[in-house]
Write a protein that holds these residues in place. Structure first.
Motif, PDB file in Angstrom:
ATOM      1  N   SER A  59       0.583   4.024   1.471  1.00  0.00           N
ATOM      2  CA  SER A  59       0.790   4.607   2.790  1.00  0.00           C
ATOM      3  C   SER A  59       1.846   3.852   3.587  1.00  0.00           C
ATOM      4  CB  SER A  59      -0.524   4.620   3.584  1.00  0.00           C
ATOM      5  OG  SER A  59      -0.930   3.308   3.932  1.00  0.00           O
ATOM      6  N   HIS A 119       0.851  -1.175   0.000  1.00  0.00           N
ATOM      7  CA  HIS A 119       0.000   0.000   0.000  1.00  0.00           C
ATOM      8  C   HIS A 119       0.896   1.237   0.000  1.00  0.00           C
ATOM      9  CE1 HIS A 119      -3.561  -2.393   0.855  1.00  0.00           C
ATOM     10  NE2 HIS A 119      -2.938  -2.958   1.868  1.00  0.00           N
ATOM     11  N   ASN A 140      -2.165   9.753   2.001  1.00  0.00           N
ATOM     12  CA  ASN A 140      -2.717   8.394   2.033  1.00  0.00           C
ATOM     13  C   ASN A 140      -2.825   7.836   3.442  1.00  0.00           C
ATOM     14  OD1 ASN A 140      -1.756   8.808  -0.754  1.00  0.00           O
ATOM     15  ND2 ASN A 140      -2.293   6.680  -1.031  1.00  0.00           N
ATOM     16  N   ASP A 189      -5.482   1.899   0.890  1.00  0.00           N
ATOM     17  CA  ASP A 189      -5.462   2.913   1.942  1.00  0.00           C
ATOM     18  C   ASP A 189      -6.821   3.584   2.058  1.00  0.00           C
ATOM     19  OD1 ASP A 189      -2.679   2.517   2.270  1.00  0.00           O
ATOM     20  OD2 ASP A 189      -2.241   3.971   0.687  1.00  0.00           O
TER      21      ASP A 189
END
Length: 506
Positions: A115, A113, A346, A390
């Motif tokens: 983030s 992801h 994010n 996210d």
């Protein structure tokens, strides 16, 4: 470029891209700027690729690990993949040459992801970062850096790298100063504190990137545009998807679940996303806000007509015409948009606090609501999960959007079982195709199946999907929570691999 490089210490480190590339060695872990085609280094990747080719010609191995904010452009991912200069790549990739190298097994690809990418670097999960190559719009006298058209993971790369190479690109507007908000008060567990952002237009950081001047080994002057892909004309299917989304938002407002100005929106990239934005622009909604990853042409339109009051992102994702338009009219957007670090744009904490309406694309969804965003036929990587995870898991309301078929009708994007799952049924709330919208909130898997088939499946596949569900229920009366025919669940995908279509042949 004296007005762009006004730090005397760094003026003395100006050199050619070819000279700067000698600071990058085989096996190095390199963090580069760039998110979509915006803010990527323009000269260093080609110089590194040429360096790799020269080593390969002598029979020497030369590959690097490459970390960025997200996808880049052909002048980064494309030239390095073509030169066989990449060993490992993360966290997102959309270049076709690189995609082939990933799917052939030449390049190891990590797909976290977005983030997670910066914080995993800080946690030491990926090893030491040897070199950062970062594009900026200017260097101030005290060495602070004016970011260019994306922020992405640049803050982390600058902080973590042993050596730093800076590309100063005077194609990027000098007026970018003041358009960024870089938050420097993050800490590692167990010392983390809440991030003090409670409104989309709130500024919590500073408009500059910082760098340790002693780590800077080279400064390269460039003049080159961002390489963004043009958006194709919005087609009828995308327009219909946009209309379904806008009608659904009207329904949510009427039900009292959100205000008339909606909650902040997040939108993925591409024609469907632009069609949704166009639909909002043609609607009665106004005074909206956006908290997203990428600012597309459609969001500039909404800022211009007042539909959108403020937009926060980590990068631009404009067409060439959109970039020309923004650079020409940059001052009218001052105070209306901001670019933040990817770890803020994010961040799950902020997504949940702000209560986002999140809209992202998909490759396929199955009848029970599992969504595949990344893999074609279960195995071939398309681009990556990006920030969709996210936003999806932490959204106030999430939607996945796609035409109901692909490849001229030979693929159904609604299938019995997803061939790869990026977003589980536990997270997915709404699925939208041009056929209609399936609101899955509060429905058990069996109920979801009927709603998805009825509202989202293409007529060419609807009867076959319903037949699958009915036969699965009869065949497994003691497994009715999520009934499947295990020997058929992925047969549609296998049929496509074998015959080129998911449809049964007469």
């Amino acid at each position: 470029m004296s007005e762009r490089i006004s730090c005397s210490v760094l003026q003395n480190k100006v050199m050619s891209a070819e000279q700067a590339a000698t600071f990058i060695q085989a096996g190095d872990r390199v963090g580069m700027s760039g998110f979509t085609g915006a803010g990527c280094p323009k000269e260093l990747p080609t110089a590194i690729a040429e360096r790799a080719k020269a080593h390969h010609a002598r029979g020497d191995e030369f590959r690097i690990d490459l970390w960025t904010g997200a996808s880049t452009s052909p002048v980064v991912d494309g030239v390095l993949a073509e030169a066989h200069a990449l060993n490992r790549r993360l966290p997102y990739a959309s270049d076709p040459t690189l995609r082939r190298a990933i799917n052939s097994g030449e390049v190891d690809y990590l797909d976290p992801h977005l983030s997670h990418s910066a914080q995993h670097m800080w946690f030491g999960f990926y090893g030491n970062l040897d070199v950062a190559v970062i594009e900026v719009a200017a260097i101030l006298p005290d060495g602070r850096l004016v970011p260019s058209s994306s922020v992405g993971n640049n803050k982390t790369w600058l902080d973590q790298a042993d050596k730093v190479i800076i590309e100063v690109n005077d194609w990027q507007p000098r007026a970018f100063e003041g358009f960024h908000d870089v938050y420097y008060k993050t800490a590692l567990p167990p010392h983390r504190q809440p991030i003090p952002l409670t409104q989309v237009d709130q500024l919590i950081g500073e408009p500059y990137l910082r760098v340790d001047l002693d780590k800077v080994v080279a400064v390269v002057e460039t003049h080159a545009p961002d390489r963004n892909s043009p958006f194709a004309p919005i087609d009828a299917a995308s327009t219909a998807i946009g209309e379904h989304v806008v009608d659904f938002l009207r329904h949510e407002v009427a039900a009292g679940r959100m205000p008339a100005s909606l909650l902040p929106i997040q939108s993925g990239v591409g024609n469907v996303a632009n069609a949704v934005l166009a639909g909002l622009g043609n609607s009665e909604f106004n005074g909206l806000s956006a908290y997203t990853e990428v600012l597309q042409d459609g969001m500039l339109d909404l800022l211009d007509d007042g539909t959108l009051a403020f937009a926060s992102a980590t990068s631009f994702g404009l067409s060439d015409l959109g970039a020309e338009r923004f650079n020409r009219d940059i001052e009218k957007y001052r105070g209306k948009l901001v670019l933040r670090a990817e770890e803020i744009s994010n961040h799950p904490e902020l997504i949940r606090r702000l209560g986002l309406i999140c809209m992202n694309g998909m490759i396929e969804a199955d009848i029970y609501g599992h969504v595949n965003s990344t893999h074609v036929m279960g195995s071939q990587m398309m681009n990556g999960i990006g920030g969709s995870g996210d936003f999806t898991r932490n959204a106030f309301l999430n939607m996945f959007l796609s035409p109901s078929t692909a490849k001229n009708g030979s693929i159904s994007t609604i299938v019995p079982m997803a061939s790869h799952v990026d977003h589980t049924e536990h997270d997915v709330m709404v699925i939208v195709t041009e056929q209609g919208l399936a609101d899955l909130r509060g429905l058990s898997p069996r109920r979801r199946a009927r709603v998805v088939i009825e509202n989202c499946a293409h007529p060419d596949y609807k009867d076959a999907l319903l037949d699958y569900v009915e036969r699965a229920e009869k065949a497994r009366p003691n497994a009715l929570h999520t009934p499947h025919l295990l020997d058929e669940a992925l047969s549609w995908h296998q049929r496509f691999v074998d015959t080129g279509t998911m449809q049964k042949q007469a």
